[in-house]
Design an enzyme around this catalytic site. Structure first.
Site, mmCIF file in Angstrom:
data_model
loop_
_atom_site.group_PDB
_atom_site.id
_atom_site.type_symbol
_atom_site.label_atom_id
_atom_site.label_comp_id
_atom_site.label_asym_id
_atom_site.label_seq_id
_atom_site.Cartn_x
_atom_site.Cartn_y
_atom_site.Cartn_z
ATOM 1 N N HIS A 157 47.264 -17.560 -31.348
ATOM 2 C CA HIS A 157 45.819 -17.422 -31.515
ATOM 3 C C HIS A 157 45.495 -15.960 -31.803
ATOM 4 O O HIS A 157 46.220 -15.059 -31.369
ATOM 5 C CB HIS A 157 45.088 -17.841 -30.243
ATOM 6 C CG HIS A 157 45.112 -19.308 -29.976
ATOM 7 N ND1 HIS A 157 44.147 -19.921 -29.214
ATOM 8 C CD2 HIS A 157 45.980 -20.285 -30.350
ATOM 9 C CE1 HIS A 157 44.408 -21.209 -29.128
ATOM 10 N NE2 HIS A 157 45.525 -21.454 -29.809
ATOM 11 N N GLU A 185 43.327 -13.958 -30.547
ATOM 12 C CA GLU A 185 43.151 -13.129 -29.350
ATOM 13 C C GLU A 185 44.490 -12.720 -28.749
ATOM 14 O O GLU A 185 44.678 -11.563 -28.363
ATOM 15 C CB GLU A 185 42.341 -13.893 -28.277
ATOM 16 C CG GLU A 185 40.967 -14.322 -28.707
ATOM 17 C CD GLU A 185 40.896 -15.744 -29.252
ATOM 18 O OE1 GLU A 185 39.881 -16.421 -28.998
ATOM 19 O OE2 GLU A 185 41.846 -16.187 -29.944
ATOM 20 N N CYS A 235 39.472 -19.973 -26.016
ATOM 21 C CA CYS A 235 39.915 -21.142 -25.251
ATOM 22 C C CYS A 235 40.381 -20.660 -23.872
ATOM 23 O O CYS A 235 40.405 -19.457 -23.591
ATOM 24 C CB CYS A 235 41.043 -21.847 -25.993
ATOM 25 S SG CYS A 235 42.575 -20.876 -26.078
#
Length: 150
Positions: A51, A53, A81
């Site tokens: 991801h 991040e 998430c």
């Protein structure tokens, strides 16, 4: 200032879009200087954890030679998430600025709120809605194209 860095996160999200990845971008800033940028690479890397991040946190830790990112702020185009919110907490980031909420899996208020609902040894300040329309439009365009190509 927030819009300036969110525009950079949107540029990262567009890079993901061009690679047929879900268009999410993240930028990490320390002392008003960008120290890390990343975008989703799950499909390219065949990695569930790739991801934006997570990749940005890894780059920032390497750049600072420290796992603690206490003086850092993240700008991300979509609400993190649970995995990413947990990583943000564990990295002890100071602030997270979020463009658009993620009603299905967001862990900063949409489904759960890891930043507020649990007691950790660190608190992350967060704000949402920065360049929200641009981020939402990019995401909607991506999924519309995918539906039409099937």
């Amino acid at each position: 200032m927030n819009e300036k860095f969110m525009k950079l996160a949107l540029k990262e999200a567009k890079k993901a879009y061009e690679k047929q990845e879900v268009p999410i971008g993240a930028v990490i800033v320390k002392d008003d200087i960008v120290i890390a940028k990343a975008h989703n690479l799950r499909e390219v890397k065949n990695q569930a954890c790739a991801h934006a991040e997570i990749l940005a946190i890894e780059k920032a830790c390497k750049k600072l030679d420290n796992w603690r990112l206490e003086e850092c702020d993240m700008y991300v185009t979509l609400e993190p998430c649970a995995m990413c919110a947990g990583a943000i907490l564990n990295a002890r980031m100071r602030n997270v600025y979020i463009a658009a909420k993620e009603p299905r899996s967001g862990a900063c208020g949409s489904q759960i709120n890891l930043f507020e609902d649990y007691v950790y040894n660190h608190k992350v300040h967060y704000e949402t809605g920065i360049l929200e329309e641009e981020a939402r439009t990019l995401m909607q365009s991506f999924f519309k194209e995918r539906r039409e190509s099937k």
